[in-house]
Design a protein around this motif. Structure first.
Motif, PDB file in Angstrom:
ATOM      1  N   TYR A 150       0.807  -1.208   0.000  1.00 36.50           N
ATOM      2  CA  TYR A 150       0.000   0.000   0.000  1.00 36.50           C
ATOM      3  C   TYR A 150       0.847   1.268   0.000  1.00 36.50           C
ATOM      4  CZ  TYR A 150      -3.758  -3.230   1.118  1.00 36.50           C
ATOM      5  OH  TYR A 150      -4.645  -4.260   1.083  1.00 36.50           O
ATOM      6  N   ALA A 151       2.109   1.163   0.464  1.00 38.52           N
ATOM      7  CA  ALA A 151       3.000   2.331   0.454  1.00 38.52           C
ATOM      8  C   ALA A 151       3.383   2.733  -0.958  1.00 38.52           C
ATOM      9  CB  ALA A 151       4.248   2.044   1.281  1.00 38.52           C
ATOM     10  N   LEU A 152       3.070   1.894  -1.941  1.00 35.48           N
ATOM     11  CA  LEU A 152       3.403   2.240  -3.324  1.00 35.48           C
ATOM     12  C   LEU A 152       2.708   3.521  -3.767  1.00 35.48           C
ATOM     13  CD1 LEU A 152       3.271  -1.269  -5.060  1.00 35.48           C
ATOM     14  CD2 LEU A 152       5.303   0.117  -4.597  1.00 35.48           C
ATOM     15  N   ASN A 153       1.550   3.835  -3.187  1.00 34.72           N
ATOM     16  CA  ASN A 153       0.863   5.063  -3.571  1.00 34.72           C
ATOM     17  C   ASN A 153       1.710   6.284  -3.248  1.00 34.72           C
ATOM     18  OD1 ASN A 153      -1.567   6.639  -4.364  1.00 34.72           O
ATOM     19  ND2 ASN A 153      -1.459   7.273  -2.228  1.00 34.72           N
ATOM     20  N   GLU A 154       2.286   6.298  -2.046  1.00 33.20           N
ATOM     21  CA  GLU A 154       3.148   7.419  -1.661  1.00 33.20           C
ATOM     22  C   GLU A 154       4.378   7.477  -2.556  1.00 33.20           C
ATOM     23  OE1 GLU A 154       5.970   8.676   2.116  1.00 33.20           O
ATOM     24  OE2 GLU A 154       4.132   7.546   2.513  1.00 33.20           O
ATOM     25  N   VAL A 172      -3.409  12.042   3.601  1.00 35.48           N
ATOM     26  CA  VAL A 172      -3.993  11.515   2.362  1.00 35.48           C
ATOM     27  C   VAL A 172      -3.495  10.100   2.105  1.00 35.48           C
ATOM     28  CG1 VAL A 172      -4.109  11.799  -0.145  1.00 35.48           C
ATOM     29  CG2 VAL A 172      -4.345  13.789   1.346  1.00 35.48           C
ATOM     30  N   ASN A 173      -2.211   9.867   2.362  1.00 40.64           N
ATOM     31  CA  ASN A 173      -1.675   8.521   2.160  1.00 40.64           C
ATOM     32  C   ASN A 173      -2.349   7.520   3.093  1.00 40.64           C
ATOM     33  OD1 ASN A 173       0.433   6.699   0.962  1.00 40.64           O
ATOM     34  ND2 ASN A 173       0.980   6.508   3.109  1.00 40.64           N
ATOM     35  N   GLN A 174      -2.585   7.930   4.361  1.00 44.38           N
ATOM     36  CA  GLN A 174      -3.239   7.017   5.299  1.00 44.38           C
ATOM     37  C   GLN A 174      -4.682   6.753   4.884  1.00 44.38           C
ATOM     38  OE1 GLN A 174      -1.688   5.449   8.328  1.00 44.38           O
ATOM     39  NE2 GLN A 174      -3.346   4.274   7.460  1.00 44.38           N
ATOM     40  N   LEU A 175      -5.365   7.771   4.390  1.00 42.65           N
ATOM     41  CA  LEU A 175      -6.729   7.575   3.888  1.00 42.65           C
ATOM     42  C   LEU A 175      -6.727   6.587   2.720  1.00 42.65           C
ATOM     43  CD1 LEU A 175      -8.039  11.254   3.991  1.00 42.65           C
ATOM     44  CD2 LEU A 175      -9.009   9.325   5.267  1.00 42.65           C
ATOM     45  N   TYR A 176      -5.738   6.713   1.844  1.00 43.52           N
ATOM     46  CA  TYR A 176      -5.643   5.794   0.710  1.00 43.52           C
ATOM     47  C   TYR A 176      -5.390   4.364   1.186  1.00 43.52           C
ATOM     48  CZ  TYR A 176      -4.032   3.640  -3.611  1.00 43.52           C
ATOM     49  OH  TYR A 176      -3.884   2.807  -4.679  1.00 43.52           O
ATOM     50  N   VAL A 177      -4.517   4.205   2.179  1.00 39.97           N
ATOM     51  CA  VAL A 177      -4.239   2.876   2.721  1.00 39.97           C
ATOM     52  C   VAL A 177      -5.517   2.248   3.274  1.00 39.97           C
ATOM     53  CG1 VAL A 177      -3.068   1.640   4.594  1.00 39.97           C
ATOM     54  CG2 VAL A 177      -1.804   3.306   3.235  1.00 39.97           C
ATOM     55  N   VAL A 178      -6.276   3.034   4.023  1.00 37.14           N
ATOM     56  CA  VAL A 178      -7.529   2.524   4.594  1.00 37.14           C
ATOM     57  C   VAL A 178      -8.498   2.137   3.473  1.00 37.14           C
ATOM     58  CG1 VAL A 178      -9.555   3.108   5.975  1.00 37.14           C
ATOM     59  CG2 VAL A 178      -7.276   3.805   6.750  1.00 37.14           C
ATOM     60  N   MET A 179      -8.595   2.976   2.435  1.00 40.64           N
ATOM     61  CA  MET A 179      -9.494   2.644   1.319  1.00 40.64           C
ATOM     62  C   MET A 179      -9.041   1.378   0.599  1.00 40.64           C
ATOM     63  SD  MET A 179     -10.802   6.204  -0.428  1.00 40.64           S
ATOM     64  CE  MET A 179      -9.195   6.949  -0.693  1.00 40.64           C
ATOM     65  N   CYS A 180      -7.740   1.204   0.438  1.00 42.85           N
ATOM     66  CA  CYS A 180      -7.232  -0.015  -0.193  1.00 42.85           C
ATOM     67  C   CYS A 180      -7.629  -1.240   0.612  1.00 42.85           C
ATOM     68  CB  CYS A 180      -5.708   0.050  -0.323  1.00 42.85           C
ATOM     69  SG  CYS A 180      -5.124   1.087  -1.680  1.00 42.85           S
ATOM     70  N   PRO A 204      -7.313  -1.718  -4.065  1.00 48.09           N
ATOM     71  CA  PRO A 204      -6.583  -0.602  -4.694  1.00 48.09           C
ATOM     72  C   PRO A 204      -7.295   0.028  -5.888  1.00 48.09           C
ATOM     73  CG  PRO A 204      -5.102  -2.438  -4.235  1.00 48.09           C
ATOM     74  CD  PRO A 204      -6.493  -2.941  -3.996  1.00 48.09           C
ATOM     75  N   MET A 205      -7.960  -0.778  -6.716  1.00 47.89           N
ATOM     76  CA  MET A 205      -8.578  -0.236  -7.911  1.00 47.89           C
ATOM     77  C   MET A 205      -9.728   0.713  -7.552  1.00 47.89           C
ATOM     78  SD  MET A 205      -6.573  -1.561  -9.975  1.00 47.89           S
ATOM     79  CE  MET A 205      -7.277  -1.115 -11.545  1.00 47.89           C
ATOM     80  N   ARG A 206     -10.571   0.309  -6.604  1.00 46.47           N
ATOM     81  CA  ARG A 206     -11.676   1.189  -6.211  1.00 46.47           C
ATOM     82  C   ARG A 206     -11.138   2.404  -5.460  1.00 46.47           C
ATOM     83  NH1 ARG A 206     -16.937  -0.072  -2.293  1.00 46.47           N
ATOM     84  NH2 ARG A 206     -17.809   2.032  -2.429  1.00 46.47           N
ATOM     85  N   ALA A 207     -10.052   2.222  -4.707  1.00 43.50           N
ATOM     86  CA  ALA A 207      -9.446   3.361  -4.018  1.00 43.50           C
ATOM     87  C   ALA A 207      -8.957   4.389  -5.032  1.00 43.50           C
ATOM     88  CB  ALA A 207      -8.290   2.886  -3.134  1.00 43.50           C
ATOM     89  N   ASP A 208      -8.311   3.915  -6.113  1.00 53.06           N
ATOM     90  CA  ASP A 208      -7.856   4.821  -7.171  1.00 53.06           C
ATOM     91  C   ASP A 208      -9.045   5.530  -7.829  1.00 53.06           C
ATOM     92  OD1 ASP A 208      -5.186   4.488  -6.883  1.00 53.06           O
ATOM     93  OD2 ASP A 208      -4.906   3.157  -8.589  1.00 53.06           O
ATOM     94  N   ASP A 209     -10.096   4.776  -8.110  1.00 52.43           N
ATOM     95  CA  ASP A 209     -11.274   5.366  -8.740  1.00 52.43           C
ATOM     96  C   ASP A 209     -11.904   6.430  -7.826  1.00 52.43           C
ATOM     97  OD1 ASP A 209     -11.006   3.796 -10.974  1.00 52.43           O
ATOM     98  OD2 ASP A 209     -12.420   2.264 -10.305  1.00 52.43           O
ATOM     99  N   THR A 210     -11.887   6.180  -6.523  1.00 50.00           N
ATOM    100  CA  THR A 210     -12.450   7.145  -5.578  1.00 50.00           C
ATOM    101  C   THR A 210     -11.672   8.458  -5.611  1.00 50.00           C
ATOM    102  OG1 THR A 210     -13.243   5.381  -4.099  1.00 50.00           O
ATOM    103  CG2 THR A 210     -12.974   7.580  -3.146  1.00 50.00           C
ATOM    104  N   VAL A 268      -4.443  20.021  -4.665  1.00 49.83           N
ATOM    105  CA  VAL A 268      -4.837  18.676  -4.226  1.00 49.83           C
ATOM    106  C   VAL A 268      -4.040  17.608  -4.982  1.00 49.83           C
ATOM    107  CG1 VAL A 268      -6.710  16.998  -4.294  1.00 49.83           C
ATOM    108  CG2 VAL A 268      -7.121  19.280  -3.395  1.00 49.83           C
ATOM    109  N   ARG A 269      -3.785  17.829  -6.264  1.00 47.74           N
ATOM    110  CA  ARG A 269      -3.033  16.840  -7.063  1.00 47.74           C
ATOM    111  C   ARG A 269      -1.633  16.617  -6.493  1.00 47.74           C
ATOM    112  NH1 ARG A 269      -5.170  14.938 -11.632  1.00 47.74           N
ATOM    113  NH2 ARG A 269      -6.869  16.074 -12.677  1.00 47.74           N
ATOM    114  N   ARG A 270      -1.104  17.561  -5.772  1.00 44.40           N
ATOM    115  CA  ARG A 270       0.234  17.392  -5.175  1.00 44.40           C
ATOM    116  C   ARG A 270       0.259  16.257  -4.171  1.00 44.40           C
ATOM    117  NH1 ARG A 270       1.034  23.097  -2.645  1.00 44.40           N
ATOM    118  NH2 ARG A 270       2.764  22.023  -1.639  1.00 44.40           N
ATOM    119  N   PHE A 271      -0.888  15.929  -3.594  1.00 44.25           N
ATOM    120  CA  PHE A 271      -0.930  14.953  -2.504  1.00 44.25           C
ATOM    121  C   PHE A 271      -1.511  13.602  -2.936  1.00 44.25           C
ATOM    122  CE2 PHE A 271      -1.834  19.267  -0.828  1.00 44.25           C
ATOM    123  CZ  PHE A 271      -0.554  19.501  -0.329  1.00 44.25           C
ATOM    124  N   LEU A 272      -1.881  13.462  -4.199  1.00 49.39           N
ATOM    125  CA  LEU A 272      -2.505  12.216  -4.659  1.00 49.39           C
ATOM    126  C   LEU A 272      -1.507  11.368  -5.430  1.00 49.39           C
ATOM    127  CD1 LEU A 272      -5.979  13.542  -5.867  1.00 49.39           C
ATOM    128  CD2 LEU A 272      -5.333  12.711  -3.610  1.00 49.39           C
TER     129      LEU A 272
END
Length: 221
Positions: A44-48, A179-187, A192-198, A217-221
């Motif tokens: 999940y850290a791959l997003n960061e 934002v990264n922690q929110l993404y981890v929770v969504m994953c 991961p695919m639905r988290a990306d779509d969200t 906002v794009r700076r943090f995604l």
């Protein structure tokens, strides 16, 4: 550099995935960043990690495509021919990378972040957002954030209804951690695919209702 078979395969997976989007010095820098800061972290850290690639190269490609390639190869390494384990002869340097420090100066990002949180609540079904709120609150206590920001986040995610205001000074690195922690929770909750779509839906909502926030906002995604 570890010679353990599992670590060698991880290096081959990451190097193979990155080589589809980068080459030359950019590829070398990206791989060195992963090996130094992310090689021992969960998938999940791959997003960061992918978020930071844009700082290394403007031609890295769409974030969603990069992370999808990394995840697909991680889940099914046999689906594609992996490149050999990177070595100095392949142009990858194993000299310690010089960390690029990020200024911790406070920015007036609170309204931008508030717009992102509102977007997240708008694009998720109410039951899914409730799951996200509860799971994020469990993680919040262990996050390295200033107490005021942490208290405001707890109040936001613990409250129902509209009209909530997120007015607190926060730094760019702090928002990135949240934002990264929110993404981890969504994953973990949706995959991961639905988290990306969200996250993509959040950007689309912001483009419609708060276009001035999209660039930040794009700076943090």
């Amino acid at each position: 550099m570890s010679t353990h078979p599992v670590q060698i395969q991880k290096r081959r997976i990451v190097f193979t995935a990155l080589s589809k989007f980068m080459q030359g010095d950019d590829l070398s820098k990206a791989f060195r960043l992963w090996e130094k800061q992310y090689s021992d972290k969960p998938v999940y850290a791959l997003n960061e990690f992918v978020g930071k690639l844009s700082e290394l190269s403007s031609s890295v490609g769409p974030r969603k495509e990069v992370i999808r390639t990394l995840l697909n190869l991680s889940q099914d390494p046999g689906a594609a021919a992996l490149l050999p384990d990177p070595s100095p002869s392949s142009g990858i340097s194993y000299e310690p990378a010089t960390a690029k420090s990020e200024a911790e100066y406070p920015e007036r990002l609170d309204k931008v972040f508030e717009n992102f949180l509102v977007a997240l609540e708008k694009v998720l079904p109410s039951d899914a957002f409730l799951q996200l709120r509860l799971n994020f609150l469990v993680r919040l206590g262990d996050m390295n954030l200033n107490p005021t920001l942490k208290a405001r986040l707890r109040l936001w995610f613990d409250s129902d209804g509209g009209g909530k205001v997120f007015s607190v000074m926060c730094t760019s690195p702090e928002i990135r951690r949240v934002v990264n922690q929110l993404y981890v929770v969504m994953c973990e909750l949706y995959g991961p695919m639905r988290a990306d779509d969200t996250l993509e839906k959040c950007v689309a909502w912001l483009e419609a209702y708060h276009p001035q926030s999209v660039r930040d906002v794009r700076r943090f995604l």
